[in-house]
Write a protein that holds these residues in place. Structure first.
Motif, PDB file in Angstrom:
ATOM      1  N   ILE A 182       0.863  -1.152  -0.076  1.00 56.99           N
ATOM      2  CA  ILE A 182      -0.084  -0.030   0.080  1.00 56.99           C
ATOM      3  C   ILE A 182       0.855   1.301   0.041  1.00 56.99           C
ATOM      4  O   ILE A 182       0.790   2.117  -0.757  1.00 56.99           O
ATOM      5  CB  ILE A 182      -0.928  -0.047   1.343  1.00 56.99           C
ATOM      6  CG1 ILE A 182      -2.025  -1.111   0.997  1.00 56.99           C
ATOM      7  CG2 ILE A 182      -1.615   1.507   1.338  1.00 56.99           C
ATOM      8  CD1 ILE A 182      -2.981  -1.385   2.095  1.00 56.99           C
ATOM      9  N   TYR A 183       1.966   1.102   0.801  1.00 59.86           N
ATOM     10  CA  TYR A 183       2.658   2.478   1.004  1.00 59.86           C
ATOM     11  C   TYR A 183       3.339   2.592  -0.367  1.00 59.86           C
ATOM     12  O   TYR A 183       3.578   3.883  -0.851  1.00 59.86           O
ATOM     13  CB  TYR A 183       3.753   2.207   1.991  1.00 59.86           C
ATOM     14  CG  TYR A 183       4.718   3.453   2.131  1.00 59.86           C
ATOM     15  CD1 TYR A 183       4.485   4.535   2.790  1.00 59.86           C
ATOM     16  CD2 TYR A 183       6.279   3.177   1.530  1.00 59.86           C
ATOM     17  CE1 TYR A 183       5.319   5.658   2.631  1.00 59.86           C
ATOM     18  CE2 TYR A 183       6.960   4.321   1.638  1.00 59.86           C
ATOM     19  CZ  TYR A 183       6.568   5.495   1.970  1.00 59.86           C
ATOM     20  OH  TYR A 183       7.368   6.467   2.058  1.00 59.86           O
ATOM     21  N   ALA A 184       3.805   1.470  -1.026  1.00 60.21           N
ATOM     22  CA  ALA A 184       4.693   1.580  -2.212  1.00 60.21           C
ATOM     23  C   ALA A 184       3.664   2.122  -3.421  1.00 60.21           C
ATOM     24  O   ALA A 184       4.242   2.707  -4.292  1.00 60.21           O
ATOM     25  CB  ALA A 184       5.294   0.332  -2.623  1.00 60.21           C
ATOM     26  N   LEU A 185       2.413   1.376  -3.525  1.00 61.60           N
ATOM     27  CA  LEU A 185       1.685   1.577  -4.774  1.00 61.60           C
ATOM     28  C   LEU A 185       0.517   2.110  -4.781  1.00 61.60           C
ATOM     29  O   LEU A 185      -0.255   2.613  -5.731  1.00 61.60           O
ATOM     30  CB  LEU A 185       1.574   0.235  -5.211  1.00 61.60           C
ATOM     31  CG  LEU A 185       2.740  -0.764  -5.692  1.00 61.60           C
ATOM     32  CD1 LEU A 185       2.495  -2.052  -6.126  1.00 61.60           C
ATOM     33  CD2 LEU A 185       3.166   0.082  -7.037  1.00 61.60           C
ATOM     34  N   HIS A 186       0.051   2.532  -3.365  1.00 60.46           N
ATOM     35  CA  HIS A 186      -1.698   2.908  -3.531  1.00 60.46           C
ATOM     36  C   HIS A 186      -1.362   4.395  -3.925  1.00 60.46           C
ATOM     37  O   HIS A 186      -0.674   5.320  -3.472  1.00 60.46           O
ATOM     38  CB  HIS A 186      -2.082   2.903  -1.948  1.00 60.46           C
ATOM     39  CG  HIS A 186      -3.315   3.114  -1.932  1.00 60.46           C
ATOM     40  ND1 HIS A 186      -4.544   2.022  -2.276  1.00 60.46           N
ATOM     41  CD2 HIS A 186      -4.547   4.093  -1.561  1.00 60.46           C
ATOM     42  CE1 HIS A 186      -5.673   2.481  -2.180  1.00 60.46           C
ATOM     43  NE2 HIS A 186      -5.595   3.737  -1.594  1.00 60.46           N
ATOM     44  N   PRO A 187      -2.418   4.818  -4.882  1.00 52.04           N
ATOM     45  CA  PRO A 187      -2.069   6.233  -5.267  1.00 52.04           C
ATOM     46  C   PRO A 187      -2.537   7.262  -4.021  1.00 52.04           C
ATOM     47  O   PRO A 187      -3.365   7.056  -3.217  1.00 52.04           O
ATOM     48  CB  PRO A 187      -3.418   6.217  -6.401  1.00 52.04           C
ATOM     49  CG  PRO A 187      -3.709   4.826  -6.532  1.00 52.04           C
ATOM     50  CD  PRO A 187      -3.441   4.073  -5.294  1.00 52.04           C
ATOM     51  N   LEU A 188      -1.712   8.430  -4.097  1.00 53.03           N
ATOM     52  CA  LEU A 188      -1.674   9.285  -3.225  1.00 53.03           C
ATOM     53  C   LEU A 188      -2.966   9.822  -3.139  1.00 53.03           C
ATOM     54  O   LEU A 188      -3.379  10.093  -1.884  1.00 53.03           O
ATOM     55  CB  LEU A 188      -0.460  10.120  -3.451  1.00 53.03           C
ATOM     56  CG  LEU A 188       1.022  10.028  -3.417  1.00 53.03           C
ATOM     57  CD1 LEU A 188       1.810  11.037  -3.686  1.00 53.03           C
ATOM     58  CD2 LEU A 188       1.129   9.329  -2.097  1.00 53.03           C
ATOM     59  N   LYS A 189      -3.958  10.049  -4.079  1.00 53.93           N
ATOM     60  CA  LYS A 189      -4.739  10.997  -3.922  1.00 53.93           C
ATOM     61  C   LYS A 189      -6.238  10.120  -3.952  1.00 53.93           C
ATOM     62  O   LYS A 189      -7.256  10.342  -3.646  1.00 53.93           O
ATOM     63  CB  LYS A 189      -4.857  12.104  -5.185  1.00 53.93           C
ATOM     64  CG  LYS A 189      -4.153  12.976  -5.107  1.00 53.93           C
ATOM     65  CD  LYS A 189      -4.297  13.900  -6.227  1.00 53.93           C
ATOM     66  CE  LYS A 189      -3.494  15.090  -5.987  1.00 53.93           C
ATOM     67  NZ  LYS A 189      -3.560  16.244  -6.895  1.00 53.93           N
ATOM     68  N   ALA A 190      -6.006   8.867  -3.890  1.00 59.33           N
ATOM     69  CA  ALA A 190      -7.082   7.971  -3.875  1.00 59.33           C
ATOM     70  C   ALA A 190      -7.592   7.725  -2.346  1.00 59.33           C
ATOM     71  O   ALA A 190      -6.739   8.031  -1.352  1.00 59.33           O
ATOM     72  CB  ALA A 190      -6.749   6.516  -4.307  1.00 59.33           C
ATOM     73  N   LYS A 191      -8.599   7.207  -1.972  1.00 63.72           N
ATOM     74  CA  LYS A 191      -8.858   7.025  -0.667  1.00 63.72           C
ATOM     75  C   LYS A 191      -8.285   6.127   0.089  1.00 63.72           C
ATOM     76  O   LYS A 191      -7.906   5.212  -0.751  1.00 63.72           O
ATOM     77  CB  LYS A 191     -10.503   6.586  -0.746  1.00 63.72           C
ATOM     78  CG  LYS A 191     -11.750   7.435  -1.076  1.00 63.72           C
ATOM     79  CD  LYS A 191     -12.969   6.940  -0.989  1.00 63.72           C
ATOM     80  CE  LYS A 191     -14.042   7.878  -1.407  1.00 63.72           C
ATOM     81  NZ  LYS A 191     -15.431   7.156  -1.707  1.00 63.72           N
ATOM     82  N   CYS A 192      -7.863   6.396   1.194  1.00 60.61           N
ATOM     83  CA  CYS A 192      -7.141   5.710   1.975  1.00 60.61           C
ATOM     84  C   CYS A 192      -7.501   4.062   2.313  1.00 60.61           C
ATOM     85  O   CYS A 192      -8.654   3.988   1.996  1.00 60.61           O
ATOM     86  CB  CYS A 192      -6.966   6.269   3.258  1.00 60.61           C
ATOM     87  SG  CYS A 192      -5.462   5.396   4.173  1.00 60.61           S
ATOM     88  N   ALA A 193      -6.511   3.164   2.158  1.00 57.89           N
ATOM     89  CA  ALA A 193      -7.067   1.738   2.112  1.00 57.89           C
ATOM     90  C   ALA A 193      -7.505   1.371   3.580  1.00 57.89           C
ATOM     91  O   ALA A 193      -8.027   0.321   3.649  1.00 57.89           O
ATOM     92  CB  ALA A 193      -5.839   0.841   1.828  1.00 57.89           C
ATOM     93  N   CYS A 194      -7.404   2.311   4.507  1.00 57.36           N
ATOM     94  CA  CYS A 194      -7.768   1.853   5.884  1.00 57.36           C
ATOM     95  C   CYS A 194      -9.381   2.094   5.873  1.00 57.36           C
ATOM     96  O   CYS A 194     -10.147   1.794   6.650  1.00 57.36           O
ATOM     97  CB  CYS A 194      -7.138   2.854   6.929  1.00 57.36           C
ATOM     98  SG  CYS A 194      -7.796   4.431   6.933  1.00 57.36           S
ATOM     99  N   PHE A 200      -5.434   9.060   0.745  1.00 59.81           N
ATOM    100  CA  PHE A 200      -4.164   8.219   1.356  1.00 59.81           C
ATOM    101  C   PHE A 200      -3.101   9.196   2.063  1.00 59.81           C
ATOM    102  O   PHE A 200      -2.592   8.987   3.208  1.00 59.81           O
ATOM    103  CB  PHE A 200      -3.655   7.358   0.207  1.00 59.81           C
ATOM    104  CG  PHE A 200      -2.661   6.527   0.688  1.00 59.81           C
ATOM    105  CD1 PHE A 200      -2.688   5.882   2.033  1.00 59.81           C
ATOM    106  CD2 PHE A 200      -1.413   6.015  -0.103  1.00 59.81           C
ATOM    107  CE1 PHE A 200      -1.442   5.152   2.573  1.00 59.81           C
ATOM    108  CE2 PHE A 200      -0.554   5.512   0.380  1.00 59.81           C
ATOM    109  CZ  PHE A 200      -0.515   4.811   1.335  1.00 59.81           C
ATOM    110  N   LYS A 201      -2.696  10.327   1.071  1.00 55.93           N
ATOM    111  CA  LYS A 201      -1.545  11.042   1.514  1.00 55.93           C
ATOM    112  C   LYS A 201      -1.875  12.045   2.886  1.00 55.93           C
ATOM    113  O   LYS A 201      -0.933  12.413   3.341  1.00 55.93           O
ATOM    114  CB  LYS A 201      -1.088  11.860   0.357  1.00 55.93           C
ATOM    115  CG  LYS A 201      -1.982  12.924   0.002  1.00 55.93           C
ATOM    116  CD  LYS A 201      -1.324  13.944  -1.063  1.00 55.93           C
ATOM    117  CE  LYS A 201      -2.524  15.235  -1.493  1.00 55.93           C
ATOM    118  NZ  LYS A 201      -2.076  15.976  -2.234  1.00 55.93           N
TER     119      LYS A 201
END
Ligand SMILES: [Zn+2]
Length: 213
Positions: A182-194, A200-201
Motif C-alpha cells: 500500500i505504501y509503495a503503490l496506493h495512489p496518493l490521492k485515492a481514498k485511503c486503504a484503511c 491516502f496522503k
C-alpha cells in the motif's frame, strides 16, 4: 489492516480478458447483477446458488469473481451464480455492498456439496512486478493452503496447533507486506486503504512513511 483494497473493476479491460482466457479458457466474462437474498450469507455462494436454482428452476454456474487492486493484482475468487432464462445473477450478499460482480464461468470447477470442507478455488495474479507484491501473493497462497484444509465456517476454532501457529506467523507477514505494498503503490490521492474515506496522503501514508519510507 482488515480492509481489502480490491474492488469490482469498473470495466472489462484487455488485461482482464487475457487473464480470463488463461483461467477459464473462455472470454465470457461479464458483469452479473447481485440480487441478494436475506436468508443467504457471504462465503456460502455455492450453497446459496444451489438453493436459489432449486427454488426458481435454474442452474448453478461456477466461475470466478474478479476483483482488482489497481496496479497491484487481480483476485480471482471461486464463485457460484444462478443461470435462469439464459441470464446470470448472483444471490449472495456482498460484504462490501457491491451491486454487481465481474464474473467469468469456469467449467473446470468442481464442488462437492456433500463435503463440508469443499472450497471453491481462488488465485491471485500480480500486476505489479515489485518483489513485495510477489511476496504478498506467496504469503496469501500459503494462508489459503492452510485454510483449505478446514470448513469455511471454522474461523480458526478447529485448527491444529501447528496450523494455528503457522497461520498466525503468515498473517503477521501478510499484514506487514500489505502495508508495504500500500505504501509503495496506493495512489496518493485515492481514498485511503484503511477505509477512512480520506485521501491516502492525508491519512495513513505519513504514519507509514516513518516505518517504510
Ligand atoms: Zn488511512
Amino acid at each position: 489492516m482488515a480492509f481489502s483494497p480490491t474492488v469490482v473493476p469498473s470495466f472489462i479491460s484487455p488485461e482482464i480478458k487475457k487473464i480470463c482466457l488463461n483461467i477459464a479458457d473462455n472470454d465470457r466474462v461479464q458483469f452479473v447483477d447481485i440480487e441478494p437474498r436475506a436468508k443467504y450469507t457471504p462465503n456460502k455462494c455455492a450453497y446459496n446458488a444451489k438453493d436459489e436454482a432449486e427454488t426458481v428452476g435454474g442452474e448453478v454456474v461456477f466461475g470466478r469473481a474478479i476483483f482488482l487492486w489497481d496496479k497491484v493484482m487481480f483476485d480471482l475468487i471461486g464463485h457460484a451464480v444462478v443461470e435462469k432464462d439464459r441470464r446470470y445473477y448472483c444471490v449472495t450478499p456482498s460484504k462490501m455492498g457491491d451491486q454487481k460482480v465481474l464474473f467469468v464461468p469456469d467449467p473446470s470447477i468442481r464442488f462437492d456439496f456433500d463435503n463440508p470442507n469443499s472450497r471453491l478455488p481462488s488465485c491471485e495474479v500480480a500486476i505489479s512486478k515489485k518483489p513485495e507484491v510477489q511476496k504478498l501473493l506467496n504469503v496469501r497462497e500459503d494462508i489459503r493452503n492452510i485454510k483449505i484444509k478446514y470448513p469455511v465456517s471454522s474461523n480458526g476454532v478447529l485448527l491444529s496447533p501447528a496450523d494455528a501457529q503457522a497461520l498466525s506467523v503468515l498473517e503477521r507477514q501478510q499484514t506487514d507486506l500489505l502495508s508495504r505494498v500500500i505504501y509503495a503503490l496506493h495512489p496518493l490521492k485515492a481514498k485511503c486503504a484503511c477505509g477512512s474515506a480520506k485521501q491516502f496522503k492525508k491519512c495513513c501514508r505519513p504514519h507509514m512513511q516513518r516505518v517504510y519510507g
